[in-house]
Design a protein around this motif. Structure first.
Motif, mmCIF file in Angstrom:
data_model
loop_
_atom_site.group_PDB
_atom_site.id
_atom_site.type_symbol
_atom_site.label_atom_id
_atom_site.label_comp_id
_atom_site.label_asym_id
_atom_site.label_seq_id
_atom_site.Cartn_x
_atom_site.Cartn_y
_atom_site.Cartn_z
ATOM 1 N N LYS A 43 0.502 -11.660 87.196
ATOM 2 C CA LYS A 43 -0.328 -11.078 88.249
ATOM 3 C C LYS A 43 -0.739 -9.632 87.946
ATOM 4 N N GLY A 44 -0.394 -9.170 86.755
ATOM 5 C CA GLY A 44 -0.845 -7.858 86.308
ATOM 6 C C GLY A 44 0.006 -6.683 86.737
ATOM 7 N N TYR A 45 1.214 -6.957 87.234
ATOM 8 C CA TYR A 45 2.085 -5.867 87.670
ATOM 9 C C TYR A 45 3.046 -5.385 86.580
ATOM 10 N N ILE A 46 2.979 -6.003 85.426
ATOM 11 C CA ILE A 46 3.801 -5.573 84.292
ATOM 12 C C ILE A 46 2.884 -5.369 83.094
ATOM 13 N N TYR A 47 3.028 -4.245 82.433
ATOM 14 C CA TYR A 47 2.161 -3.923 81.299
ATOM 15 C C TYR A 47 2.967 -3.212 80.215
ATOM 16 N N GLN A 48 2.410 -3.190 79.024
ATOM 17 C CA GLN A 48 3.078 -2.559 77.875
ATOM 18 C C GLN A 48 2.611 -1.117 77.705
ATOM 19 N N ARG A 49 3.557 -0.290 77.333
ATOM 20 C CA ARG A 49 3.220 1.108 77.082
ATOM 21 C C ARG A 49 4.155 1.656 76.017
ATOM 22 N N SER A 50 3.621 2.490 75.173
ATOM 23 C CA SER A 50 4.431 3.151 74.143
ATOM 24 C C SER A 50 5.061 4.396 74.758
ATOM 25 N N VAL A 51 6.360 4.517 74.602
ATOM 26 C CA VAL A 51 7.064 5.655 75.183
ATOM 27 C C VAL A 51 7.960 6.309 74.145
ATOM 28 N N CYS A 52 8.277 7.562 74.420
ATOM 29 C CA CYS A 52 9.256 8.260 73.596
ATOM 30 C C CYS A 52 10.637 7.907 74.114
ATOM 31 N N GLN A 53 11.420 7.271 73.285
ATOM 32 C CA GLN A 53 12.738 6.799 73.673
ATOM 33 C C GLN A 53 13.798 7.709 73.053
ATOM 34 N N PRO A 54 14.830 8.071 73.806
ATOM 35 C CA PRO A 54 15.881 8.902 73.226
ATOM 36 C C PRO A 54 16.582 8.181 72.066
ATOM 37 N N TRP A 55 16.666 8.880 70.958
ATOM 38 C CA TRP A 55 17.291 8.326 69.749
ATOM 39 C C TRP A 55 18.380 9.284 69.298
ATOM 40 N N CYS A 56 19.578 8.743 69.096
ATOM 41 C CA CYS A 56 20.676 9.574 68.599
ATOM 42 C C CYS A 56 20.782 9.366 67.094
ATOM 43 N N ASP A 57 20.462 10.410 66.367
ATOM 44 C CA ASP A 57 20.487 10.287 64.913
ATOM 45 C C ASP A 57 21.907 10.118 64.394
ATOM 46 N N LYS A 58 22.872 10.679 65.120
ATOM 47 C CA LYS A 58 24.265 10.570 64.698
ATOM 48 C C LYS A 58 24.792 9.153 64.923
ATOM 49 N N CYS A 59 24.452 8.544 66.065
ATOM 50 C CA CYS A 59 24.898 7.179 66.365
ATOM 51 C C CYS A 59 23.965 6.126 65.760
ATOM 52 N N ARG A 60 22.779 6.561 65.307
ATOM 53 C CA ARG A 60 21.790 5.689 64.674
ATOM 54 C C ARG A 60 21.353 4.550 65.609
ATOM 55 N N ARG A 61 20.947 4.935 66.815
ATOM 56 C CA ARG A 61 20.454 3.921 67.742
ATOM 57 C C ARG A 61 19.667 4.573 68.870
ATOM 58 N N SER A 108 8.613 3.945 71.072
ATOM 59 C CA SER A 108 9.108 2.578 71.214
ATOM 60 C C SER A 108 8.250 1.870 72.246
ATOM 61 N N GLU A 109 7.911 0.617 71.968
ATOM 62 C CA GLU A 109 7.080 -0.157 72.893
ATOM 63 C C GLU A 109 7.950 -0.763 73.997
ATOM 64 N N HIS A 110 7.545 -0.517 75.237
ATOM 65 C CA HIS A 110 8.298 -1.070 76.367
ATOM 66 C C HIS A 110 7.356 -1.615 77.417
ATOM 67 N N LEU A 111 7.910 -2.450 78.304
ATOM 68 C CA LEU A 111 7.150 -2.999 79.410
ATOM 69 C C LEU A 111 7.492 -2.232 80.686
ATOM 70 N N PHE A 112 6.466 -2.012 81.502
ATOM 71 C CA PHE A 112 6.608 -1.221 82.727
ATOM 72 C C PHE A 112 6.211 -2.044 83.938
ATOM 73 N N ILE A 119 10.899 -1.517 82.482
ATOM 74 C CA ILE A 119 11.786 -2.617 82.864
ATOM 75 C C ILE A 119 12.411 -3.291 81.641
ATOM 76 N N THR A 120 12.237 -2.688 80.471
ATOM 77 C CA THR A 120 12.912 -3.191 79.278
ATOM 78 C C THR A 120 13.707 -2.063 78.644
ATOM 79 N N ARG A 121 14.688 -2.442 77.842
ATOM 80 C CA ARG A 121 15.503 -1.450 77.152
ATOM 81 C C ARG A 121 15.913 -1.991 75.787
ATOM 82 N N ASP A 122 16.219 -1.084 74.887
ATOM 83 C CA ASP A 122 16.641 -1.440 73.530
ATOM 84 C C ASP A 122 18.144 -1.660 73.524
ATOM 85 N N ILE A 123 18.537 -2.905 73.717
ATOM 86 C CA ILE A 123 19.950 -3.262 73.784
ATOM 87 C C ILE A 123 20.042 -4.768 73.564
ATOM 88 N N ASP A 124 21.173 -5.250 73.129
ATOM 89 C CA ASP A 124 21.293 -6.687 72.870
ATOM 90 C C ASP A 124 22.129 -7.411 73.918
#
Length: 556
Positions: free
Chosen positions: A115-133, A186-190, A231-236
Motif C-alpha cells: 500500500k506504499g507505506y514502506i519504502y527503501q532509503r539509504s542511511v548512514c548506519q553506525p559501524w564499529c570498526d573495532k567490533c567490525r559490525r 546501508s540500505e534500509h526499509l522505512f 523498520i529493518t536492522r543489520d542483525i541475524d
C-alpha cells in the motif's frame, strides 16, 4: 449486553527476570481488569508473550556465551513460573519466536509495503570498526539531545521516553567496546509514519476516556511532528523480511513486537479450534485495552495505531491505561546496585495476595509511586489481617462453632441490618464502575471500606455477647456479616484471587468463584459452611530490616 474485550499486555524482553516494577506497571492491572470482566460475564482474551528478538536478548547472549534462542527460552520459562505464582490469568502467553508470529508479522509488513507505506532509503548506519559490525539500536549509547541524559540508547531515551535513531545521540559510543562509531551507508526499509500524523492527532483528540497523562504525552509528541522510522536492522536474530535481496536484515523489533498482540490472538484462536475467532476481538464493536508502562506509550498510542490505520480493517486501541513507574524504597530501580525486588526472590518468603494487595493499593496509575517493605508489612497487618481477614475469621469461626456450621436464619431484619445489606448490594456497581474505567486504587479502597463498615456493624451488634441472651439477634447480625463477606470475596477477587477463592470455599459454595457472577447472591439460611482457616499471616516488624539488609540499604 456481553462485551468482547481484548486485553493486550506489554511483552517483556526475554533477557532478565521479572521485578515488581513490571508487575505494578502492566501485569497486575491487566489481570485485575481481566478477572473483573470474566466474572461479570464478558468475553475476554488476555494475551502477551516473551519479546525474544530484541537486542537486549543478543546482548545477554553474548555476555553469557549462549545463543539468543537459549537465553530467550530460559527467561520465557521463568516468566511462566512467576506469572503462575502471581496468579496472572493469561488466555495465552506466547513468544515472538513462533512460526505463527513470523507469518503474521510478515503479512502485516507485506500489506503495508503493497500500500506504499514502506519504502527503501539509504542511511548512514553506525559501524564499529573495532567490533567490525553495524551496530543495532541498543548497541549504541550516548547523550539524549532532548533531556541530556547520558545513558540514552539508540532506539529510545528511557529518561524522557523519546524514541529516536542512533544518529541523533550526542557523544555516541559502542556499548560493547566504548569506541565512537563511524557511519557507513546501508540500505534500509522505512515505515511512512509521517503520513499518519494528522489522522492520529484527530483520533487521539477524541479519546476523552484516556488517562490525562497518556493523552497529553501523545498529543504533545504528535504536535512536534512525526518522522519516518527504519523498520529493518543489520542483525541475524529476528523475523526475516519476506522480500528478495534482504537476506542479511531482520524486521526491527519495535515494528515486529507490537504485531505480537495480533499474532497472539490468532494463535489463541487456532488453539481453540476456531481459526477465525480472533476477529471477534479485533473487528466490529470489540474494545481493546493495552496495559503497558509509561516508557511504551508512544509505541501504543502512535506507532501501532498508525500501522493499524495503514493495514485497515482492525480496531484501533480503545484505551491505553499506561502506568507510571514504581520506585523501590524511594529510589529508582537499578540492576547494577541490586536495587530491585525480583518476583522469584519474593516468592521464596511470601505469598501472592499480600503483594497483589499492596501493589493494587499503591498502583502508579497517574504518578510514580514507591514500594517500601515497611508499607508492605503495615498494609498486610493492618488491612489484610486486621480488617478483612479478621472479619472473615471471627464471623465464620463463631458461626461454624455456635450455629452447627450453618448459615443462621436471620428472622426479622432491623433497620441497621437492612442498611448494611444495602451497602453490600450497592458495592458491586461502585467497584464495577471503577474497575471498568481502570481506576484500580479507588476500586480497592471502595471494597475495603465495606469491610471496615462491616466490622463497625459487628462491634455494635456484638453477636458473641448477644448469643447469651438473644440468640435470634445474634443469628441476624451473623447472617448479615456473612452476606457482606459473600460480597467482599467477589469484589476483592480481581485483586486477591487466591484468598477470595478460599473464602468462597469456606462459605460452602461450589466451583470457581467466577461462576457466581458479579452480584450479591445472598447466603441461603441453613446452608452448610466449611471450617475456615486463617486467611493471612501477620508479619513481624523485623521483616523490614531483614529485607532492607538483603537489598544492601542498611548494614547487616
Amino acid at each position: 449486553m456481553t462485551e468482547n474485550i481484548l486485553i493486550a499486555v506489554a511483552w517483556p524482553y526475554a533477557n532478565s527476570r521479572l521485578h515488581l516494577g513490571h508487575v505494578a506497571g502492566a501485569y497486575l492491572p491487566a489481570d485485575i481488569f481481566a478477572r473483573y470482566h470474566r466474572i461479570k460475564g464478558n468475553r475476554v482474551i488476555m494475551v502477551s508473550g516473551s519479546d525474544q528478538h530484541g537486542t537486549p536478548v543478543t546482548i545477554r547472549a553474548e555476555a553469557e556465551g549462549k545463543t539468543p534462542a537459549e537465553i530467550a527460552d530460559r527467561y520465557h520459562q521463568l516468566f511462566l513460573e512467576d506469572f503462575a505464582k502471581l496468579g496472572i490469568s493469561w488466555d495465552l502467553f506466547t513468544s515472538t519466536s513462533t512460526d505463527n508470529h513470523k507469518k503474521t508479522a510478515q503479512e502485516v509488513f507485506l500489506k503495508l509495503h503493497q500500500k506504499g507505506y514502506i519504502y527503501q532509503r539509504s542511511v548512514c548506519q553506525p559501524w564499529c570498526d573495532k567490533c567490525r559490525r553495524f551496530l543495532p539500536d541498543r548497541y549504541v549509547e550516548g547523550t539524549c539531545p532532548i533531556c541530556k541524559s547520558t545513558n540514552a540508547r539508540g532506539d529510545q531515551c528511557e529518561q524522557c521516553g523519546k524514541p529516536m535513531n542512533a544518529s541523533e545521540l550526542l557523544d555516541a559510543r559502542c556499548r560493547t567496546c566504548g569506541n565512537a562509531p563511524e557511519y557507513k551507508e546501508s540500505e534500509h526499509l522505512f515505515f511512512k509514519l509521517s503520513a499518519f500524523e494528522k489522522p492520529l492527532l484527530d483520533w487521539v483528540s477524541t479519546q476523552s476516556h484516556w488517562r490525562a497523562n497518556v493523552q497529553n504525552f501523545t498529543k504533545r509528541y504528535l504536535e512536534e511532528g512525526l518522522h519516518d522510522r527504519a523498520i529493518t536492522r543489520d542483525i541475524d536474530w529476528g523475523v526475516p523480511l519476506p522480500l528478495d535481496g534482504y537476506d542479511e536484515k531482520r524486521l526491527y523489533v519495535w515494528f515486529e513486537a507490537v504485531i505480537g498482540y495480533l499474532s497472539a490472538s490468532k494463535e489463541w484462536s487456532e488453539k481453540l479450534g476456531k481459526p477465525e475467532e480472533w476477529r471477534t476481538f479485533w473487528e466490529g464493536d470489540a474494545r481493546s485495552y493495552y496495559f503497558i508502562g509509561k516508557d511504551n506509550i508512544p509505541f501504543h498510542t502512535i506507532v501501532w495505531p498508525a500501522m493499524l490505520m495503514g493495514y485497515e480493517g482492525l480496531a484501533l486501541p480503545y484505551n491505553v491505561p499506561a502506568n507510571e513507574f514504581l520506585t523501590i524504597e524511594s529510589q529508582k530501580f537499578s540492576k547494577s546496585r541490586n536495587l530491585a525486588i525480583w518476583v522469584t526472590d519474593y516468592f521464596e518468603r511470601y505469598q501472592a495476595d499480600p503483594l497483589r494487595y499492596l501493589l493494587s493499593a499503591n498502583m502508579p496509575e497517574t504518578a510514580d509511586t514507591d514500594f517500601s517493605w515497611r508499607e508492605f508489612v503495615r498494609r498486610n497487618n493492618d488491612e489484610l489481617v486486621s480488617t478483612y481477614g479478621n472479619l472473615v475469621q471471627r464471623v465464620l469461626t463463631f458461626t461454624y462453632g455456635r450455629f452447627e456450621a450453618e448459615v443462621p436464619f436471620p428472622g426479622e431484619i432491623d433497620e441497621a441490618s437492612q442498611v448494611m445489606l444495602g451497602k453490600a448490594t450497592a458495592i458491586f456497581e461502585v467497584v464495577g464502575n471503577l474497575l471498568a474505567s481502570c481506576h484500580f486504587k479507588e476500586a480497592l479502597r471502595a471494597a475495603m471500606s465495606l469491610a471496615q463498615e462491616a466490622n463497625r456493624y459487628l462491634d455494635e451488634k456484638a453477636p458473641w455477647k448477644a448469643i447469651k441472651t438473644d440468640r435470634q439477634n445474634s443469628a441476624l447480625s451473623l447472617y448479615v456479616a456473612i452476606a457482606v463477606i459473600t460480597a467482599l470475596k467477589t469484589v476483592l477477587y480481581p485483586f486477591i484471587p487466591f484468598s477470595s477463592q478460599k473464602v468462597h470455599d469456606y462459605l460452602g459454595l461450589q466451583g470457581n468463584i467466577e461462576d457466581s457472577g458479579w452480584q450479591l447472591a445472598l447466603p441461603q439460611p441453613g446452608s452448610k459452611l466449611k471450617q475456615p482457616q486463617v486467611l493471612f499471616t501477620k508479619l513481624e516488624e523485623a521483616v523490614v530490616e531483614e529485607e532492607m539488609q538483603r537489598m544492601g540499604l542498611i548494614a547487616n
